[in-house]
Motif scaffolding. Structure first.
Motif, PDB file in Angstrom:
ATOM      1  N   GLU A 143      42.896 -27.582 -61.059  1.00 59.36           N
ATOM      2  CA  GLU A 143      41.798 -26.666 -60.787  1.00 59.36           C
ATOM      3  C   GLU A 143      40.821 -27.337 -59.839  1.00 59.36           C
ATOM      4  OE1 GLU A 143      39.769 -23.923 -63.756  1.00 59.36           O
ATOM      5  OE2 GLU A 143      38.232 -25.478 -63.463  1.00 59.36           O
ATOM      6  N   VAL A 144      40.426 -26.613 -58.816  1.00 62.00           N
ATOM      7  CA  VAL A 144      39.461 -27.105 -57.830  1.00 62.00           C
ATOM      8  C   VAL A 144      38.219 -26.221 -57.900  1.00 62.00           C
ATOM      9  CG1 VAL A 144      39.025 -27.594 -55.394  1.00 62.00           C
ATOM     10  CG2 VAL A 144      41.340 -27.893 -56.335  1.00 62.00           C
ATOM     11  N   MET A 145      37.058 -26.847 -58.022  1.00 61.32           N
ATOM     12  CA  MET A 145      35.799 -26.103 -58.045  1.00 61.32           C
ATOM     13  C   MET A 145      35.045 -26.336 -56.743  1.00 61.32           C
ATOM     14  SD  MET A 145      33.499 -24.126 -59.317  1.00 61.32           S
ATOM     15  CE  MET A 145      33.709 -23.951 -61.087  1.00 61.32           C
ATOM     16  N   PRO A 146      34.870 -25.305 -55.917  1.00 59.71           N
ATOM     17  CA  PRO A 146      34.048 -25.446 -54.716  1.00 59.71           C
ATOM     18  C   PRO A 146      32.571 -25.501 -55.096  1.00 59.71           C
ATOM     19  CG  PRO A 146      35.556 -23.558 -54.555  1.00 59.71           C
ATOM     20  CD  PRO A 146      35.490 -23.970 -55.989  1.00 59.71           C
ATOM     21  N   LEU A 147      31.855 -26.474 -54.575  1.00 56.92           N
ATOM     22  CA  LEU A 147      30.450 -26.698 -54.899  1.00 56.92           C
ATOM     23  C   LEU A 147      29.583 -26.316 -53.699  1.00 56.92           C
ATOM     24  CD1 LEU A 147      30.881 -30.285 -56.398  1.00 56.92           C
ATOM     25  CD2 LEU A 147      30.841 -28.118 -57.670  1.00 56.92           C
ATOM     26  N   ARG A 148      28.561 -25.526 -53.920  1.00 50.05           N
ATOM     27  CA  ARG A 148      27.644 -25.168 -52.824  1.00 50.05           C
ATOM     28  C   ARG A 148      26.648 -26.290 -52.583  1.00 50.05           C
ATOM     29  NH1 ARG A 148      28.644 -22.973 -49.301  1.00 50.05           N
ATOM     30  NH2 ARG A 148      28.684 -20.748 -49.848  1.00 50.05           N
ATOM     31  N   VAL A 149      26.623 -26.794 -51.374  1.00 54.54           N
ATOM     32  CA  VAL A 149      25.615 -27.751 -50.936  1.00 54.54           C
ATOM     33  C   VAL A 149      25.124 -27.303 -49.563  1.00 54.54           C
ATOM     34  CG1 VAL A 149      26.601 -29.657 -52.271  1.00 54.54           C
ATOM     35  CG2 VAL A 149      27.302 -29.329 -49.890  1.00 54.54           C
ATOM     36  N   MET A 150      24.027 -27.897 -49.115  1.00 55.78           N
ATOM     37  CA  MET A 150      23.431 -27.519 -47.836  1.00 55.78           C
ATOM     38  C   MET A 150      23.523 -28.675 -46.840  1.00 55.78           C
ATOM     39  SD  MET A 150      22.616 -24.410 -48.333  1.00 55.78           S
ATOM     40  CE  MET A 150      21.732 -24.104 -46.787  1.00 55.78           C
ATOM     41  N   HIS A 151      23.916 -28.331 -45.641  1.00 53.53           N
ATOM     42  CA  HIS A 151      24.012 -29.253 -44.507  1.00 53.53           C
ATOM     43  C   HIS A 151      22.919 -28.835 -43.528  1.00 53.53           C
ATOM     44  CE1 HIS A 151      25.490 -31.634 -41.275  1.00 53.53           C
ATOM     45  NE2 HIS A 151      26.551 -30.929 -40.931  1.00 53.53           N
ATOM     46  N   GLY A 152      21.682 -29.304 -43.776  1.00 57.93           N
ATOM     47  CA  GLY A 152      20.550 -28.732 -43.070  1.00 57.93           C
ATOM     48  C   GLY A 152      20.386 -27.291 -43.517  1.00 57.93           C
ATOM     49  N   ASP A 153      20.443 -26.351 -42.574  1.00 57.94           N
ATOM     50  CA  ASP A 153      20.347 -24.929 -42.902  1.00 57.94           C
ATOM     51  C   ASP A 153      21.712 -24.283 -43.108  1.00 57.94           C
ATOM     52  OD1 ASP A 153      17.566 -24.957 -42.716  1.00 57.94           O
ATOM     53  OD2 ASP A 153      17.603 -24.556 -40.551  1.00 57.94           O
ATOM     54  N   PRO A 155      25.076 -23.581 -45.119  1.00 60.69           N
ATOM     55  CA  PRO A 155      25.732 -23.733 -46.423  1.00 60.69           C
ATOM     56  C   PRO A 155      27.173 -24.197 -46.241  1.00 60.69           C
ATOM     57  CG  PRO A 155      25.568 -21.404 -45.830  1.00 60.69           C
ATOM     58  CD  PRO A 155      24.851 -22.168 -44.750  1.00 60.69           C
ATOM     59  N   ILE A 156      27.525 -25.287 -46.906  1.00 61.94           N
ATOM     60  CA  ILE A 156      28.875 -25.826 -46.828  1.00 61.94           C
ATOM     61  C   ILE A 156      29.381 -26.071 -48.248  1.00 61.94           C
ATOM     62  CG2 ILE A 156      28.347 -26.871 -44.593  1.00 61.94           C
ATOM     63  CD1 ILE A 156      28.369 -29.623 -46.031  1.00 61.94           C
ATOM     64  N   LEU A 157      30.580 -26.641 -48.358  1.00 58.84           N
ATOM     65  CA  LEU A 157      31.180 -26.887 -49.656  1.00 58.84           C
ATOM     66  C   LEU A 157      31.392 -28.366 -49.919  1.00 58.84           C
ATOM     67  CD1 LEU A 157      33.987 -24.161 -49.852  1.00 58.84           C
ATOM     68  CD2 LEU A 157      31.689 -24.078 -50.860  1.00 58.84           C
ATOM     69  N   GLY A 158      31.190 -28.755 -51.179  1.00 59.65           N
ATOM     70  CA  GLY A 158      31.776 -29.955 -51.729  1.00 59.65           C
ATOM     71  C   GLY A 158      32.864 -29.491 -52.684  1.00 59.65           C
ATOM     72  N   PRO A 163      37.808 -35.235 -62.651  1.00 60.57           N
ATOM     73  CA  PRO A 163      36.723 -36.206 -62.782  1.00 60.57           C
ATOM     74  C   PRO A 163      36.135 -36.666 -61.454  1.00 60.57           C
ATOM     75  CG  PRO A 163      38.811 -37.314 -63.041  1.00 60.57           C
ATOM     76  CD  PRO A 163      39.133 -35.849 -62.896  1.00 60.57           C
ATOM     77  N   LEU A 164      36.608 -36.099 -60.347  1.00 64.63           N
ATOM     78  CA  LEU A 164      36.164 -36.498 -59.009  1.00 64.63           C
ATOM     79  C   LEU A 164      35.305 -35.404 -58.384  1.00 64.63           C
ATOM     80  CD1 LEU A 164      36.406 -38.290 -56.358  1.00 64.63           C
ATOM     81  CD2 LEU A 164      38.420 -36.880 -55.819  1.00 64.63           C
ATOM     82  N   ALA A 165      34.155 -35.796 -57.826  1.00 65.73           N
ATOM     83  CA  ALA A 165      33.344 -34.885 -57.016  1.00 65.73           C
ATOM     84  C   ALA A 165      33.209 -35.479 -55.624  1.00 65.73           C
ATOM     85  CB  ALA A 165      31.966 -34.672 -57.635  1.00 65.73           C
ATOM     86  N   TYR A 166      33.481 -34.661 -54.613  1.00 61.48           N
ATOM     87  CA  TYR A 166      33.503 -35.117 -53.221  1.00 61.48           C
ATOM     88  C   TYR A 166      32.563 -34.250 -52.400  1.00 61.48           C
ATOM     89  CZ  TYR A 166      35.438 -36.381 -48.629  1.00 61.48           C
ATOM     90  OH  TYR A 166      35.608 -36.821 -47.336  1.00 61.48           O
ATOM     91  N   ILE A 167      31.544 -34.876 -51.800  1.00 62.97           N
ATOM     92  CA  ILE A 167      30.538 -34.152 -51.019  1.00 62.97           C
ATOM     93  C   ILE A 167      30.259 -34.937 -49.742  1.00 62.97           C
ATOM     94  CG2 ILE A 167      28.162 -33.311 -50.961  1.00 62.97           C
ATOM     95  CD1 ILE A 167      28.278 -33.121 -54.015  1.00 62.97           C
TER      96      ILE A 167
END
Length: 254
Positions: A143-153, A155-158, A163-167
Motif C-alpha cells: 500500500e502506498v499513501m500519497p502525502l500532500r506537501v507544498m513546494h513553495g506555492d 502542491p506536490i506529493l510525498g 515504515p518509510l516516508a519519502y519527501i
C-alpha cells in the motif's frame, strides 16, 4: 525493505557546472550528487521514486530487473526528465507511472511521441495512472499513501510506503499529512540559508524532530549545504546525510 539513494542533489547536481567551491571540487565521493531519486525494494516489488535526467547513469550501477511502479512527486524537470530512459524496462511489460492529474498531463506534453495512436517505434510504453493525495493505492503487495506537501506555492506529493516516508522539494507540510509512527524519514534540506521553495537544513531538522522517526536522512542538497563530512558533524542524533549509492534497510516492524 530497503531504499537505495540513486541521487541526493538538487536540480543543478554537484559539482555544479562552472563552480570551484570546496564542495564542487571535493575528492570525497559523497560530495558528488546526481539529481534526487531513490529505488525502494519492498521484498516483493521494486519502486522508483522520481525519474530525473540522471536516471540512466544511476541505474547502470544497479542490478537490472523489473520496475513495478514509478512514483512521481511532481513535474519539474529534475524529477521527470529521465522517463524516456525507461525503455529497457519495457521488456517486462508496460511501466506503470503514478502521479497527480497535473503531473501526468505534463508527462504527456513532454513525451507526446509515447502517447500517439501509433507511438514512435522504440519509445517507452508508459501506463499513466492517476493518484490523489490522501488516497492510498496498491502496487502488488504494497500500500502506498500519497502525502500532500507544498513546494513553495506548488502542491506536490510525498509518499509513505509502510515504515518509510519519502519527501522531497518541500517547504511546508499541511496538517492533514500523516507522518507519525514512521521508522525512516527521507526529507529535503537544500542549504543553510532559507529558500523560497525548498526547506533549509534547520527546517528539515525541525521536521525530523516533530515526526520523531527513528532516523531521518537528508536529500536534495545543494553545494551550499557544505561538504558531506563537515555537515554530518553538525547534525543531531538520528539525522544523517544521504549520499548517492547508499543503501539502507528500513525496519518493517515499526
Amino acid at each position: 525493505m530497503r531504499i537505495t539513494f540513486l541521487g541526493t542533489g538538487t536540480s543543478t547536481g554537484i559539482p555544479q557546472i562552472g563552480c570551484g567551491c570546496e564542495v564542487c571540487v571535493s575528492a570525497d565521493h559523497r560530495d558528488r550528487r546526481l539529481r534526487t531519486s531513490a529505488l525502494v525494494d519492498t521484498g516483493s516489488e521494486r519502486l522508483l521514486l522520481d525519474c530525473g535526467p540522471d536516471f540512466r547513469a544511476q541505474m547502470l550501477a544497479q542490478p537490472f530487473g523489473r520496475l513495478d511502479g514509478v512514483l512521481l512527486t511532481h513535474e519539474h524537470y529534475d524529477h521527470v526528465a529521465g522517463l524516456d530512459d525507461l525503455r529497457p524496462f519495457c521488456r517486462f511489460g508496460d511501466v506503470r507511472i503514478f502521479g497527480e492529474r497535473r503531473v501526468l498531463r505534463a508527462v504527456r506534453e513532454m513525451l507526446p511521441y509515447c502517447f500517439r495512436e501509433n507511438p514512435y517505434p522504440g519509445s517507452p510504453r508508459l501506463l499513466l495512472e492517476e493518484i490523489e493525495a490522501g488516497k492510498p493505492f496498491r502496487i502488488g503487495h504494497n500500500e502506498v499513501m500519497p502525502l500532500r506537501v507544498m513546494h513553495g506555492d506548488l502542491p506536490i506529493l510525498g509518499f509513505r510506503i509502510g515504515p518509510l516516508a519519502y519527501i522531497t522539494d518541500m517547504t511546508a507540510t499541511p496538517t492533514e499529512t500523516t507522518l507519525g509512527d514512521v521508522d525512516t524519514l527521507v526529507v529535503n534540506g537544500l542549504r543553510h540559508e532559507p529558500h523560497a521553495t525548498h526547506q533549509s537544513l534547520d527546517e528539515a531538522i525541525g521536521v525530523a524532530r516533530r515526526v520523531g522517526a527513528r532516523r531521518t536522512w537528508l536529500v536534495h542538497l545543494s553545494h551550499q549545504a557544505g561538504r558531506h563530512a563537515a555537515l554530518e558533524e553538525t547534525l543531531p542524533d538520528g539525522v544523517r546525510v544521504a549520499f548517492d549509492g547508499l543503501t539502507i534497510e528500513v525496519d518493517a516492524a515499526s
